[in-house]
Motif scaffolding. Structure first.
Motif, PDB file in Angstrom:
ATOM      1  N   GLU A 135      37.105  45.490  38.759  1.00 17.41           N
ATOM      2  CA  GLU A 135      36.042  44.946  37.914  1.00 17.41           C
ATOM      3  C   GLU A 135      34.941  44.313  38.759  1.00 17.41           C
ATOM      4  O   GLU A 135      33.752  44.466  38.457  1.00 17.41           O
ATOM      5  CB  GLU A 135      36.618  43.936  36.914  1.00 17.41           C
ATOM      6  CG  GLU A 135      37.431  44.604  35.832  1.00 17.41           C
ATOM      7  CD  GLU A 135      38.147  43.632  34.912  1.00 17.41           C
ATOM      8  OE1 GLU A 135      38.423  44.029  33.776  1.00 17.41           O
ATOM      9  OE2 GLU A 135      38.434  42.491  35.324  1.00 17.41           O
ATOM     10  N   ASP A 136      35.328  43.632  39.824  1.00 22.55           N
ATOM     11  CA  ASP A 136      34.332  43.057  40.741  1.00 22.55           C
ATOM     12  C   ASP A 136      33.500  44.165  41.387  1.00 22.55           C
ATOM     13  O   ASP A 136      32.285  44.017  41.542  1.00 22.55           O
ATOM     14  CB  ASP A 136      35.010  42.215  41.824  1.00 22.55           C
ATOM     15  CG  ASP A 136      35.545  40.893  41.302  1.00 22.55           C
ATOM     16  OD1 ASP A 136      35.162  40.492  40.175  1.00 22.55           O
ATOM     17  OD2 ASP A 136      36.352  40.264  42.016  1.00 22.55           O
ATOM     18  N   GLN A 156      32.828  47.073  40.065  1.00 30.18           N
ATOM     19  CA  GLN A 156      31.933  47.588  39.024  1.00 30.18           C
ATOM     20  C   GLN A 156      30.722  46.674  38.850  1.00 30.18           C
ATOM     21  O   GLN A 156      29.592  47.150  38.729  1.00 30.18           O
ATOM     22  CB  GLN A 156      32.663  47.710  37.685  1.00 30.18           C
ATOM     23  CG  GLN A 156      33.455  48.966  37.524  1.00 30.18           C
ATOM     24  CD  GLN A 156      33.967  49.095  36.099  1.00 30.18           C
ATOM     25  OE1 GLN A 156      34.450  48.128  35.506  1.00 30.18           O
ATOM     26  NE2 GLN A 156      33.854  50.284  35.550  1.00 30.18           N
ATOM     27  N   ILE A 157      30.959  45.379  38.838  1.00 25.75           N
ATOM     28  CA  ILE A 157      29.859  44.423  38.684  1.00 25.75           C
ATOM     29  C   ILE A 157      28.907  44.529  39.868  1.00 25.75           C
ATOM     30  O   ILE A 157      27.682  44.561  39.690  1.00 25.75           O
ATOM     31  CB  ILE A 157      30.408  42.993  38.519  1.00 25.75           C
ATOM     32  CG1 ILE A 157      31.076  42.854  37.152  1.00 25.75           C
ATOM     33  CG2 ILE A 157      29.293  41.954  38.692  1.00 25.75           C
ATOM     34  CD1 ILE A 157      31.852  41.583  36.964  1.00 25.75           C
ATOM     35  N   ASP A 158      29.462  44.600  41.078  1.00 23.59           N
ATOM     36  CA  ASP A 158      28.618  44.744  42.266  1.00 23.59           C
ATOM     37  C   ASP A 158      27.780  46.014  42.193  1.00 23.59           C
ATOM     38  O   ASP A 158      26.598  46.011  42.536  1.00 23.59           O
ATOM     39  CB  ASP A 158      29.470  44.751  43.539  1.00 23.59           C
ATOM     40  CG  ASP A 158      30.094  43.406  43.843  1.00 23.59           C
ATOM     41  OD1 ASP A 158      29.656  42.388  43.262  1.00 23.59           O
ATOM     42  OD2 ASP A 158      31.043  43.372  44.661  1.00 23.59           O
ATOM     43  N   ALA A 174      41.202  43.069  38.709  1.00 21.81           N
ATOM     44  CA  ALA A 174      40.124  42.130  39.030  1.00 21.81           C
ATOM     45  C   ALA A 174      39.261  42.680  40.166  1.00 21.81           C
ATOM     46  O   ALA A 174      38.029  42.583  40.127  1.00 21.81           O
ATOM     47  CB  ALA A 174      40.701  40.772  39.409  1.00 21.81           C
ATOM     48  N   ARG A 175      39.895  43.285  41.158  1.00 18.55           N
ATOM     49  CA  ARG A 175      39.150  43.858  42.287  1.00 18.55           C
ATOM     50  C   ARG A 175      38.254  44.997  41.809  1.00 18.55           C
ATOM     51  O   ARG A 175      37.078  45.070  42.176  1.00 18.55           O
ATOM     52  CB  ARG A 175      40.121  44.359  43.357  1.00 18.55           C
ATOM     53  CG  ARG A 175      39.460  44.802  44.650  1.00 18.55           C
ATOM     54  CD  ARG A 175      40.505  45.176  45.698  1.00 18.55           C
ATOM     55  NE  ARG A 175      41.165  46.420  45.407  1.00 18.55           N
ATOM     56  CZ  ARG A 175      40.665  47.620  45.694  1.00 18.55           C
ATOM     57  NH1 ARG A 175      39.494  47.734  46.258  1.00 18.55           N
ATOM     58  NH2 ARG A 175      41.345  48.712  45.414  1.00 18.55           N
TER      59      ARG A 175
END
Length: 97
Positions: free
Chosen positions: A62-63, A65-67, A59-60
């Motif tokens: 993926e966050d 990557q989104i940022d 989750a960290r």
């Protein structure tokens, strides 16, 4: 921003592998609940703990990557002076002749 960097592809492959390991570990935990020996329960407990840690790390990442995608989109929008979402879409789908 012509395409993903090689390290980006490697990171995505690693994240996909981590997702698969997490899915397999969840299946293993789900399908071994009928074993009640102390060794089984200790192993299941360790696996559940590792699974929780892996899921949090995924989750960290993926966050992150989104940022990064949001940051790169903002940079590209400033560079190309895309003031609206419509301008961004038109630029994204414009054919270069």
């Amino acid at each position: 921003m012509d395409g993903p960097e090689p390290s980006s592809l490697t990171q995505e492959r690693l994240l996909d592998d981590l997702r698969q390991v997490i899915e397999n570990a969840e299946d293993l935990l789900k399908n071994t609940g009928q074993y009640h020996g102390s060794l089984y329960q200790a192993a299941r407990s360790k696996l559940a703990e590792a699974l929780q840690t892996a899921t949090a790390e995924l989750a960290r990442f993926e966050d992150m990557q989104i940022d990064r995608m949001i940051e790169l989109t903002a940079v590209a929008s400033r560079l190309h002076r895309d003031l609206t979402g419509e301008a961004r879409l038109l630029r994204a789908f414009r054919r270069e002749d």
